[in-house]
Motif scaffolding. Structure first.
Motif, mmCIF file in Angstrom:
data_model
loop_
_atom_site.group_PDB
_atom_site.id
_atom_site.type_symbol
_atom_site.label_atom_id
_atom_site.label_comp_id
_atom_site.label_asym_id
_atom_site.label_seq_id
_atom_site.Cartn_x
_atom_site.Cartn_y
_atom_site.Cartn_z
ATOM 1 N N VAL A 110 0.838 -1.198 0.000
ATOM 2 C CA VAL A 110 0.000 0.000 0.000
ATOM 3 C C VAL A 110 0.876 1.252 0.000
ATOM 4 C CG1 VAL A 110 -1.881 1.225 1.136
ATOM 5 C CG2 VAL A 110 -1.753 -1.265 1.294
ATOM 6 N N SER A 111 0.600 2.155 -0.947
ATOM 7 C CA SER A 111 1.315 3.425 -1.039
ATOM 8 C C SER A 111 0.363 4.555 -0.661
ATOM 9 C CB SER A 111 1.842 3.648 -2.458
ATOM 10 O OG SER A 111 2.728 2.622 -2.835
ATOM 11 N N TYR A 112 0.906 5.556 0.033
ATOM 12 C CA TYR A 112 0.112 6.691 0.482
ATOM 13 C C TYR A 112 0.780 7.987 0.032
ATOM 14 C CZ TYR A 112 -1.584 3.110 3.757
ATOM 15 O OH TYR A 112 -2.076 1.964 4.325
ATOM 16 N N PRO A 138 -6.459 20.423 0.127
ATOM 17 C CA PRO A 138 -5.891 19.131 0.543
ATOM 18 C C PRO A 138 -6.007 18.089 -0.566
ATOM 19 C CG PRO A 138 -8.077 19.405 1.467
ATOM 20 C CD PRO A 138 -7.777 20.677 0.723
ATOM 21 N N SER A 139 -5.151 17.082 -0.513
ATOM 22 C CA SER A 139 -5.235 15.954 -1.443
ATOM 23 C C SER A 139 -4.759 14.702 -0.728
ATOM 24 C CB SER A 139 -4.407 16.217 -2.704
ATOM 25 O OG SER A 139 -3.033 16.354 -2.388
ATOM 26 N N ALA A 140 -5.312 13.574 -1.118
ATOM 27 C CA ALA A 140 -4.934 12.291 -0.513
ATOM 28 C C ALA A 140 -5.063 11.197 -1.569
ATOM 29 C CB ALA A 140 -5.825 11.986 0.686
ATOM 30 N N PHE A 141 -4.059 10.326 -1.627
ATOM 31 C CA PHE A 141 -4.039 9.242 -2.595
ATOM 32 C C PHE A 141 -3.589 7.965 -1.889
ATOM 33 C CE2 PHE A 141 -3.380 13.196 -4.707
ATOM 34 C CZ PHE A 141 -4.060 13.096 -5.909
ATOM 35 N N VAL A 142 -4.320 6.893 -2.099
ATOM 36 C CA VAL A 142 -3.962 5.587 -1.556
ATOM 37 C C VAL A 142 -3.992 4.582 -2.703
ATOM 38 C CG1 VAL A 142 -4.524 3.769 0.093
ATOM 39 C CG2 VAL A 142 -4.957 6.171 0.690
ATOM 40 N N ASN A 143 -2.907 3.835 -2.843
ATOM 41 C CA ASN A 143 -2.790 2.865 -3.934
ATOM 42 C C ASN A 143 -2.435 1.499 -3.357
ATOM 43 O OD1 ASN A 143 -2.291 1.585 -6.419
ATOM 44 N ND2 ASN A 143 -0.132 2.163 -6.326
ATOM 45 N N SER A 180 -6.787 2.060 -6.592
ATOM 46 C CA SER A 180 -6.446 3.352 -5.990
ATOM 47 C C SER A 180 -7.711 4.116 -5.639
ATOM 48 C CB SER A 180 -5.604 4.191 -6.955
ATOM 49 O OG SER A 180 -6.372 4.590 -8.079
ATOM 50 N N ILE A 181 -7.576 4.980 -4.638
ATOM 51 C CA ILE A 181 -8.628 5.924 -4.285
ATOM 52 C C ILE A 181 -7.949 7.258 -4.021
ATOM 53 C CG2 ILE A 181 -8.579 5.291 -1.828
ATOM 54 C CD1 ILE A 181 -11.630 5.882 -1.813
ATOM 55 N N SER A 182 -8.561 8.337 -4.517
ATOM 56 C CA SER A 182 -7.931 9.643 -4.375
ATOM 57 C C SER A 182 -8.984 10.718 -4.138
ATOM 58 C CB SER A 182 -7.114 9.983 -5.633
ATOM 59 O OG SER A 182 -7.939 10.026 -6.775
ATOM 60 N N TYR A 183 -8.542 11.774 -3.450
ATOM 61 C CA TYR A 183 -9.399 12.933 -3.190
ATOM 62 C C TYR A 183 -8.573 14.200 -3.388
ATOM 63 C CZ TYR A 183 -11.475 16.806 -0.674
ATOM 64 O OH TYR A 183 -11.949 18.039 -0.353
ATOM 65 N N SER A 184 -9.190 15.224 -3.943
ATOM 66 C CA SER A 184 -8.538 16.526 -4.028
ATOM 67 C C SER A 184 -9.597 17.612 -4.103
ATOM 68 C CB SER A 184 -7.609 16.607 -5.251
ATOM 69 O OG SER A 184 -8.350 16.605 -6.447
#
Length: 820
Positions: free
Chosen positions: A503-505, A536-541, A551-555
Motif C-alpha cells: 500500500v502506497s500513500y 488538501p489531497s490524498a491518494f492511496v494505492n 487506488s482511491i484519491s481525493y482533491s
C-alpha cells in the motif's frame, strides 16, 4: 532384545532425530531486492522493463515484475541463490547470478541497445499511442497518423477523457473547467481555443491527462490538467526530423525538429511554418412567440458560411547544459507569429407566422488578425548524492500581443434604411511571469517529502472599440470598452508519500493566495476577487499484484474564470444572437473523489474509474433577451453565469489491446450524470422580470475508439471514431454527434522517411446541434467549425532511425513534477 542392542538402537534413533532437527531451517523472512534500470547511452529510465528471478536449484521463475516510470523495481523474494534477468525489447538482457540473503539495493543497471534486433522490432518497440498509468494517461502524438498536418486542437480530439467541441473548446470528462499547460507552464491565453489552433501537431511530443492532480500541481482546473509537452531532441550527435504537409482545403506546412548533442551541451529546436484554411457552416432556425398567448409571431432561419485562414511561424529553441553529472541547466526561447483572415456570411430568411417567405437580408463579416508572442524559460536541476534527492527551479517570462480588426456590413434589400455598417478593433497585450521551486527529499526506503513554491503574475490589457450604425446596445450597455486584468497568485505546497508492504500513500496540502482585478476602465466597472484557500489531497494505492492496482484519491480543485468566460467583447457576427463574456464571474470550487483500477496483461491493459465531483458556483451558459431589438426582432444574449451547485457522478473506461503484434486498439468510454441547481433572472423585451429555474438532471456519454493495423507491403492503416451522446440542458437539449477520421502511412528510403495521408471528418458530420426553449423563443442550431479536411505529409529522419526509443524527456527530471 539385549540391552546393548536396545541401547544402540535408541542411540541411533536419537542421532537420526537430532540430524533431522538440525536439517530443519528456522522460518525465514522474505527480503526485498531493488534496482534502477536505465538505457546506458542516454541515461533515460526504461519503463516496463521485465525483471525475473529464477531459482538456481529448481530452474523455475519464482518472482518478477516490471519497472515503473522512473525505471525502478522493488521485488520481494525468499533468501536463496537466484539468476536475475532484466529484459527490454531491442536491448541486450542483463543476467546476474547471486545469493541473496538480506535486503539488497542493486543500484543502477544499464541496458545496451541490441543493434541486431532493431529491424525485427519496428512494431513491438513502439509504445502504444496511449499509455495507461494509474495517476494519468499519456498520449504519444508521434505515433498518431491522424493528426499529421493538424494542430493541437486535432491532437486533443484523440486524447482519452478529452473532448473538443466544434468551436475548439476543450473539456475533460465532460467539464470545460480544465487547465491547459504547455511544457508544464500554464497557458493564460484569453482565447484558448484559438491559441491551440496556432501550434502545429508536428511540434507536440505527448499530452499528459491528469484528472485528479496532487498538491504539487496548480489547484486551478476543476476537471483536471492537460499538459502539452513539446518536442526536445536528446540523442547524441546531430539528428532530427523534417516534416512537410499539404492539404485541402488549402493547407501546407513545414516543421523541423533538430538537435545537436555533445558531452556537455544539447542544442535543440522545433521550428515550423504553416498555412491553414478552414471552411465552416452554421444554421439557427428560430421561432418567435407571443408572450401573452404563446402564438407564433414569425420565423427567422439564419444560415452561416465561414472561411478562415491562418499563416504563421513558431519556434522553440534552446540548450541543455550539463554542468556536472548531477547538475543540469536548460534555457529555451519560444516565439510564435500568426496572421489570418475571417470571412463570415450570415443569411437571414424571414418568414411570417404561417412559415411563408417574406424577405432575405445578409450580414457580411470581414476580419483580419495578427498576433505574436514570445517566452523565455529557464530550468535548473540539482541532484544530490542520495537517489531521488533534488532541487528544481523554474522561471519564465512571456509576452503576447494580438490585433483584430473587422468590418461588418448588414445588407437589407427589403428595408434599405435598416442596412448597417460596423467596424471593430481589438488590441490585446498580455505579460506573464512565473517563478517556481520544488524540493524532493527521500527520508527512507519507500517514503519521501516534497515542498515547493510557485508565483504566477499575469497582466492583460484589451482595448476593444466598435463603431456601428446599429442600436443593438444602449449607453448603459456599450460595445466599446477597455478590459484590464491583473492576476497575482502565490502558492506553497507540501506532501509526504510512503509505502507499507503493498500500500502506497500520498498526502498533500496546498495553499494559494489569489488577488485578481477585472476592470472595465471606460465604464468604471471594477471587480476585485481576493481569497486565500487550502487545497488538501490524498491518494492511496494498493498493489494487488505486479500487474494490477487499486487506488482511491481525493482533491479539492478551483476553477478561475478565464478567456471567453470573462471577455465582455461582443461577438457581432450575428446581430440577433450575440455572445459575450461576464467580467464579474466568481471562481468555482470542486471536491473530487476518484476510485480507480488498473490491470495489465500481455496484450491488454485497461483502466476503470468511478468518480464523483461536487462543484459550487459552477459556470453555466444562459440565453436570454437583452431588451434590445433589431427592427422588431429581440436580441438574444448568450453569456456565462455563476449558476449554483453541480454534482457529477461518472464512470470511465480506457483500454489498450493488441490482438497480435500488427494490430493495436485504443478505446475509451465516459458515462456521467450531472445534477444542477440554480435560478436565473432577467428582464424580457416586454419589461417583465423573468425568474427561470435552471435545475436540471442530465445523463451524458461519449466514446472513442482508435485502431492501427499493419497491412501488406508495410502500409500502416489507422482509423478512429468518436461519438457524443445527446444530453438535456437547463434551457433545452444538446443533440448527438459523431466524427470519423482515417489515415494511411508507408515507410520509404530504408525507413528514413514516411509518407502519410489522412482524412479528418470523413463523413463531414462534426456538427454541434442544440435545441433551446425560452419563454418567447424556440430555436434549433447547428454549427460546424471545420468541414472535411484532406492532408498529405512527408517525414524525413536525419541520423535517427524509426525504431529509436523516445528520448525526449528532460534528463534526470521526473516527468510528473516537470514544470509544476
Amino acid at each position: 532384545m539385549p540391552y546393548s542392542l536396545k541401547h544402540q538402537l535408541s542411540l541411533a534413533l536419537f542421532f537420526v532425530f537430532l540430524f533431522g532437527f538440525a536439517q530443519q531451517k528456522p522460518a525465514q523472512k522474505d527480503i526485498t531486492i531493488t534496482g534502477n534500470v536505465l538505457e546506458k547511452t542516454s541515461k533515460q529510465p526504461l519503463e516496463y522493463a521485465t525483471v525475473t528471478f529464477t531459482n538456481s536449484k529448481t530452474q523455475k521463475i519464482t518472482a518478477g515484475g516490471i519497472t515503473n516510470s522512473k525505471g525502478e523495481f522493488s521485488i520481494v523474494i525468499a533468501p536463496g541463490l537466484y539468476t536475475l534477468q532484466i529484459e527490454f525489447i531491442s536491448f541486450k538482457p542483463v543476467l546476474i547470478k547471486q545469493f541473496f540473503k538480506e535486503n539488497t539495493a542493486l543500484g543502477t543497471l544499464a541496458l545496451i541497445e541490441d543493434v541486431s534486433q532493431l529491424k525485427e522490432v519496428v512494431i513491438r518497440a513502439e509504445k502504444s499511442t496511449v499509455e495507461i498509468k494509474l495517476d494519468k494517461k499519456v498520449y504519444h502524438v508521434g505515433k498518431d497518423m491522424l493528426v499529421k498536418g493538424g494542430t493541437v486542437s486535432d491532437v486533443l480530439e484523440n486524447v482519452p477523457s478529452v473532448s473538443v467541441d466544434v468551436e475548439g473548446n476543450v473539456s475533460l470528462r465532460g467539464s470545460d473547467n480544465v487547465r491547459i499547460f504547455i511544457d508544464g507552464r500554464p497557458s493564460n491565453a484569453l482565447n484558448m481555443a484559438e491559441a491551440l489552433r496556432q501550434i502545429p501537431a508536428d511540434a507536440i511530443d505527448k499530452v499528459e491527462v491528469i484528472t485528479n492532480p496532487s498538491a504539487r500541481y496548480d489547484a486551478e482546473g476543476g476537471a483536471g490538467i492537460l499538459n502539452i509537452i513539446l518536442k526536445k531532441g536528446k540523442t547524441d550527435g546531430f539528428n532530427g526530423t523534417l516534416i512537410g504537409s499539404l492539404g485541402l482545403p488549402e493547407t501546407y506546412g513545414l516543421n523541423a525538429n533538430l538537435n545537436y548533442k555533445t558531452q556537455k551541451i544539447n542544442y535543440f529546436t522545433s521550428t515550423g511554418y504553416s498555412y491553414r484554411t478552414s471552411q465552416g457552416a452554421g444554421t439557427t432556425n428560430s421561432q418567435y412567440l407571443n408572450p401573452d398567448n404563446g402564438s407564433i409571431l414569425k420565423y427567422i432561419n439564419e444560415n452561416r458560411d465561414t472561411k478562415r485562414n491562418r499563416k504563421g511561424i513558431n519556434t522553440k529553441t534552446g540548450a541543455e547544459w550539463t554542468l556536472n553529472p548531477t547538475t543540469f541547466w536548460t534555457n529555451s526561447w519560444s516565439y510564435r507569429q500568426n496572421n489570418g483572415t475571417n470571412q463570415d456570411q450570415v443569411t437571414y430568411n424571414n418568414l411570417d407566422q404561417n412559415n411563408h417567405f417574406v424577405y432575405t437580408n445578409y450580414r457580411l463579416n470581414d476580419g483580419k488578425n495578427t498576433g505574436n508572442d514570445w517566452e523565455f524559460a529557464s530550468n535548473f536541476i540539482k541532484n544530490f548524492s542520495k537517489s531521488g534527492h533534488k532541487l528544481t527551479t523554474d522561471a519564465s517570462y512571456s509576452k503576447e500581443k494580438d490585433l483584430d480588426n473587422a468590418t461588418i456590413n448588414g445588407i437589407n434589400n427589403h428595408f434599405v434604411d435598416q442596412s448597417t455598417y460596423s467596424t471593430t478593433n481589438n488590441t490585446e497585450t498580455q505579460n506573464q511571469f512565473l517563478l517556481q521551486a520544488d524540493y524532493v527529499l527521500p527520508i527512507k526506503e519507500g517514503s519521501q517529502f516534497e515542498a515547493g513554491y510557485k508565483g504566477n503574475f499575469n497582466t492583460l490589457n484589451k482595448k476593444y472599440a466598435v463603431l456601428s450604425t446599429e442600436n443593438t446596445f444602449n449607453t448603459t450597455n456599450p460595445l466599446s470598452n477597455t478590459l484590464e486584468y491583473n492576476e497575482k497568485i502565490n502558492a506553497l505546497y507540501t506532501q509526504y508519500g510512503f509505502k507499507t508492504n503493498k500500500v502506497s500513500y500520498l498526502f498533500g496540502l496546498r495553499w494559494e493566495d489569489t488577488n485578481i482585478a477585472v476592470n472595465l476602465l471606460d465604464t468604471q466597472e471594477f471587480n476585485t476577487k481576493k481569497y486565500q484557500l487550502f487545497f488538501p489531497s490524498a491518494f492511496v494505492n494498493y498493489q494487488i499484484t505486479d500487474q494490477s492496482n487499486l487506488s482511491i484519491s481525493y482533491s479539492k480543485r478551483l476553477s478561475r474564470p478565464r478567456g471567453r468566460y470573462l471577455d465582455p467583447t461582443a461577438n457581432l457576427s450575428s446581430n440577433i444572437n450575440i455572445f459575450r463574456g461576464n467580467p464579474d464571474l466568481d471562481p468555482s470550487l470542486t471536491d473530487k473523489l476518484d476510485l480507480g483500477y488498473l490491470q495489465r496483461w500481455n496484450k491488454l491493459s485497461w483502466n476503470t474509474s468511478v468518480y464523483f465531483e461536487n462543484t459550487t458556483d459552477v459556470f453555466s451558459f444562459v440565453r436570454y433577451e437583452s431588451g434590445q431589438f433589431v427592427g422588431s426582432t429581440p436580441v438574444v444574449l448568450i453569456t456565462p453565469i455563476n449558476l449554483g451547485k453541480e454534482q457529477k457522478t461518472g464512470f470511465e473506461f480506457t483500454l489498450n489491446y493488441s490482438p497480435f503484434k500488427k494490430w493495436k486498439i485504443n478505446s475509451s468510454l465516459n458515462l456521467y450524470n450531472t445534477t444542477t441547481t440554480g435560478n436565473f433572472s432577467y428582464t424580457n423585451s416586454n419589461n417583465q422580470l423573468i425568474i427561470q429555474s435552471l435545475n436540471n438532471q442530465a445523463f451524458s456519454w461519449f466514446t472513442r475508439s482508435s485502431s492501427r493495423l499493419s497491412l501488406p507491403y508495410k502500409i500502416e492503416w489507422q482509423a478512429s471514431i468518436m461519438y457524443f451522446g445527446p444530453s438535456k440542458t437547463a434551457q433545452g437539449k444538446s443533440l448527438e454527434q459523431y466524427v470519423v477520421h482515417t489515415a494511411f502511412s508507408k515507410d520509404l528510403l530504408k525507413e528514413k522517411a514516411t509518407i502519410a495521408f489522412n482524412v479528418s471528418d470523413v463523413f463531414n458530420s462534426r456538427k454541434m446541434k442544440n435545441r433551446t426553449n425560452l419563454a418567447n423563443l424556440n430555436s434549433y442550431s447547428e454549427f460546424q467549425w471545420r468541414k472535411r479536411q484532406w492532408n498529405l505529409s512527408f517525414t524525413y529522419r536525419i541520423n535517427n532511425k524509426k525504431t529509436d526509443r523516445d528520448k525526449t524527456n528532460p534528463k534526470n527530471n521526473e516527468e510528473e513534477g516537470s514544470g509544476f
